[in-house]
Design an enzyme around this catalytic site. Structure first.
Site, PDB file in Angstrom:
ATOM      1  N   SER A   1       5.362 -18.012 -11.816  1.00  0.00           N
ATOM      2  CA  SER A   1       4.972 -19.085 -10.598  1.00  0.00           C
ATOM      3  C   SER A   1       4.925 -20.693 -11.107  1.00  0.00           C
ATOM      4  O   SER A   1       3.616 -20.861 -11.241  1.00  0.00           O
ATOM      5  CB  SER A   1       3.764 -18.476 -10.081  1.00  0.00           C
ATOM      6  OG  SER A   1       2.531 -18.230 -11.072  1.00  0.00           O
TER       7      SER A   1
ATOM      8  N   GLY B   1       1.946 -18.914 -15.846  1.00  0.00           N
ATOM      9  CA  GLY B   1       2.297 -19.436 -17.247  1.00  0.00           C
ATOM     10  C   GLY B   1       3.572 -19.258 -17.766  1.00  0.00           C
ATOM     11  O   GLY B   1       4.379 -18.408 -17.159  1.00  0.00           O
ATOM     12  N   LEU B   2       4.291 -19.830 -18.764  1.00  0.00           N
ATOM     13  CA  LEU B   2       5.363 -19.794 -19.162  1.00  0.00           C
ATOM     14  C   LEU B   2       5.850 -18.113 -19.631  1.00  0.00           C
ATOM     15  O   LEU B   2       5.070 -17.219 -20.036  1.00  0.00           O
ATOM     16  CB  LEU B   2       5.634 -20.553 -20.446  1.00  0.00           C
ATOM     17  CG  LEU B   2       5.685 -22.041 -20.399  1.00  0.00           C
ATOM     18  CD1 LEU B   2       5.663 -22.808 -21.645  1.00  0.00           C
ATOM     19  CD2 LEU B   2       6.619 -22.510 -19.306  1.00  0.00           C
ATOM     20  N   SER B   3       6.971 -17.989 -19.531  1.00  0.00           N
ATOM     21  CA  SER B   3       7.450 -16.620 -20.199  1.00  0.00           C
ATOM     22  C   SER B   3       7.106 -16.352 -21.773  1.00  0.00           C
ATOM     23  O   SER B   3       7.057 -17.283 -22.408  1.00  0.00           O
ATOM     24  CB  SER B   3       9.102 -16.425 -19.888  1.00  0.00           C
ATOM     25  OG  SER B   3       9.334 -15.277 -20.583  1.00  0.00           O
ATOM     26  N   GLY B   4       6.635 -15.209 -21.944  1.00  0.00           N
ATOM     27  CA  GLY B   4       5.896 -15.028 -23.357  1.00  0.00           C
ATOM     28  C   GLY B   4       4.676 -15.570 -23.427  1.00  0.00           C
ATOM     29  O   GLY B   4       4.323 -15.612 -24.821  1.00  0.00           O
ATOM     30  N   SER B   5       3.991 -16.257 -22.523  1.00  0.00           N
ATOM     31  CA  SER B   5       2.677 -16.684 -22.780  1.00  0.00           C
ATOM     32  C   SER B   5       1.667 -15.624 -22.956  1.00  0.00           C
ATOM     33  O   SER B   5       0.395 -16.083 -23.441  1.00  0.00           O
ATOM     34  CB  SER B   5       2.391 -17.938 -21.698  1.00  0.00           C
ATOM     35  OG  SER B   5       2.391 -17.148 -20.657  1.00  0.00           O
ATOM     36  N   GLY B   6       1.748 -14.577 -22.273  1.00  0.00           N
ATOM     37  CA  GLY B   6       0.673 -13.530 -22.637  1.00  0.00           C
ATOM     38  C   GLY B   6       0.272 -12.950 -21.246  1.00  0.00           C
ATOM     39  O   GLY B   6      -0.795 -12.234 -21.200  1.00  0.00           O
ATOM     40  N   LYS B   7       0.856 -13.296 -20.021  1.00  0.00           N
ATOM     41  CA  LYS B   7       0.193 -12.917 -18.958  1.00  0.00           C
ATOM     42  C   LYS B   7       0.219 -11.400 -18.729  1.00  0.00           C
ATOM     43  O   LYS B   7      -0.883 -10.899 -18.415  1.00  0.00           O
ATOM     44  CB  LYS B   7       1.259 -13.494 -17.760  1.00  0.00           C
ATOM     45  CG  LYS B   7       1.269 -15.096 -17.917  1.00  0.00           C
ATOM     46  CD  LYS B   7       2.173 -15.454 -16.486  1.00  0.00           C
ATOM     47  CE  LYS B   7       3.739 -15.222 -16.755  1.00  0.00           C
ATOM     48  NZ  LYS B   7       4.421 -15.521 -17.871  1.00  0.00           N
ATOM     49  N   SER B   8       1.296 -10.820 -19.027  1.00  0.00           N
ATOM     50  CA  SER B   8       1.385  -9.284 -18.894  1.00  0.00           C
ATOM     51  C   SER B   8       0.516  -8.594 -19.750  1.00  0.00           C
ATOM     52  O   SER B   8      -0.373  -7.595 -19.598  1.00  0.00           O
ATOM     53  CB  SER B   8       2.848  -8.674 -19.152  1.00  0.00           C
ATOM     54  OG  SER B   8       3.728  -9.456 -18.206  1.00  0.00           O
TER      55      SER B   8
HETATM   56  P1  ADP Z   1       4.566 -12.825 -20.164  1.00  0.00           P
HETATM   57  O1  ADP Z   1       3.912 -11.656 -19.412  1.00  0.00           O
HETATM   58  O2  ADP Z   1       3.682 -14.288 -20.169  1.00  0.00           O
HETATM   59  O3  ADP Z   1       5.932 -13.170 -20.033  1.00  0.00           O
HETATM   60  P2  ADP Z   1       3.981 -11.035 -22.521  1.00  0.00           P
HETATM   61  O4  ADP Z   1       2.669 -10.533 -22.362  1.00  0.00           O
HETATM   62  O5  ADP Z   1       5.213  -9.997 -22.176  1.00  0.00           O
HETATM   63  O6  ADP Z   1       4.322 -12.607 -21.686  1.00  0.00           O
HETATM   64  O7  ADP Z   1       4.279 -11.491 -24.040  1.00  0.00           O
HETATM   65  C1  ADP Z   1       3.467 -12.164 -24.649  1.00  0.00           C
HETATM   66  C2  ADP Z   1       3.634 -11.558 -26.021  1.00  0.00           C
HETATM   67  O8  ADP Z   1       2.682 -12.577 -26.812  1.00  0.00           O
HETATM   68  C3  ADP Z   1       3.353 -10.232 -26.757  1.00  0.00           C
HETATM   69  O9  ADP Z   1       4.451  -9.864 -27.105  1.00  0.00           O
HETATM   70  C4  ADP Z   1       1.857 -10.199 -27.082  1.00  0.00           C
HETATM   71  O10 ADP Z   1       1.978  -9.107 -27.981  1.00  0.00           O
HETATM   72  C5  ADP Z   1       2.024 -11.643 -27.902  1.00  0.00           C
HETATM   73  N1  ADP Z   1       0.890 -12.182 -28.255  1.00  0.00           N
HETATM   74  C6  ADP Z   1       0.181 -12.626 -29.466  1.00  0.00           C
HETATM   75  N2  ADP Z   1      -1.098 -13.054 -29.312  1.00  0.00           N
HETATM   76  C7  ADP Z   1      -1.353 -12.834 -28.061  1.00  0.00           C
HETATM   77  C8  ADP Z   1      -2.530 -13.119 -27.232  1.00  0.00           C
HETATM   78  N3  ADP Z   1      -3.719 -13.769 -28.019  1.00  0.00           N
HETATM   79  N4  ADP Z   1      -2.752 -12.945 -26.007  1.00  0.00           N
HETATM   80  C9  ADP Z   1      -1.727 -12.314 -25.528  1.00  0.00           C
HETATM   81  N5  ADP Z   1      -0.423 -12.117 -25.993  1.00  0.00           N
HETATM   82  C10 ADP Z   1      -0.363 -12.094 -27.319  1.00  0.00           C
END
Ligand code: ADP
Length: 202
Positions: free
Chosen positions: A108, A34-41
């Site tokens: 990815s 998924g996109l950067s900041g989507s919540g993967k980590s």
């Molecule tokens: P990625 O790994 O995809 O780049 P991150 O997990 O680092 O994304 O960041 C996702 C951000 O979105 C975090 O700051 C997280 O706290 C926030 N967030 C808000 N709501 C959700 C949710 N329902 N699930 C996952 N992340 C969320």
């Protein structure tokens, strides 16, 4: 291609099945795309914690960590992104062989690369989780300030802004974090993998 003809695979007497029996669960790969900041980590982390509580042996591979070590010689060009994913898939394959449930959180963006992961690790060991959070939301969060930089033209090849993201067509799980909490996402993923975890002697 480097010379391979004198490399012969050794068959070791302790195998993945032995390790799965010892651990009391099967091993496989959870791939978060998924996109950067989507919540993967964030979601991968919460899933790992939930698995740990259930005595499942786990390991998380994360984009930023891998790029600081194993893959620090790779850029974000299409060729290097492909090589990045190939190496990660090979490492994940070793870890799955070692008996771990591996969680991998990587943008990815290319379908062909994700298909290759599935080929390397075996389709039955590959669980694709599409963290499908809309671009606008990812950009609003801008966890690492990268979207602002990409919009300002300071980052080239930034997925979603000036590089493509090819969405999975048939993911095993799809999560929109504007509709689900982290806890809800964890519950959905755990229920999806419940039957894969159980060790049954086939
Ligand atoms: P990625 O790994 O995809 O780049 P991150 O997990 O680092 O994304 O960041 C996702 C951000 O979105 C975090 O700051 C997280 O706290 C926030 N967030 C808000 N709501 C959700 C949710 N329902 N699930 C996952 N992340 C969320």
């Amino acid at each position: 291609m480097p010379e391979m003809k004198n490399i012969v695979k050794h068959n070791f007497s302790v195998g993945r099945k032995d390790r799965n029996i010892q651990n009391g669960h099967k091993s496989f790969l959870l791939w978060f795309t998924g996109l950067s900041g989507s919540g993967k980590s964030t979601i991968a982390n919460a899933v790992e914690r939930a698995l740990q509580k259930r005595n499942v042996h786990t390991y998380t591979l994360d984009g930023d960590n891998v790029r600081q070590g194993l893959n620090k010689n790779l850029s974000f060009s299409p060729e290097d992104r492909t090589e990045n994913i190939r190496r990660i898939a090979e490492v994940a394959n070793l870890m799955v062989d070692a008996g771990l449930v591996v969680l991998a959180a990587f943008v990815s963006p290319y379908k062909a690369d994700r298909n290759r992961i599935s080929e390397i690790i075996g389709a039955e060991n590959y669980v694709e989780i599409f963290v499908n959070t809309p671009l606008e939301e990812c950009e609003k969060r801008d966890v690492k300030g990268l979207y602002a930089k990409a919009r300002a033209g300071e980052i080239l090849n930034f997925t979603g802004i000036n590089a493509p993201y090819e969405a999975p067509e048939n993911p095993d799980v799809e999560i929109d974090t504007t509709e689900l909490t982290v806890e809800e996402a964890v519950t959905i993923i755990l229920s999806k993998i419940q039957s894969k975890l159980a060790y049954t002697d086939e």
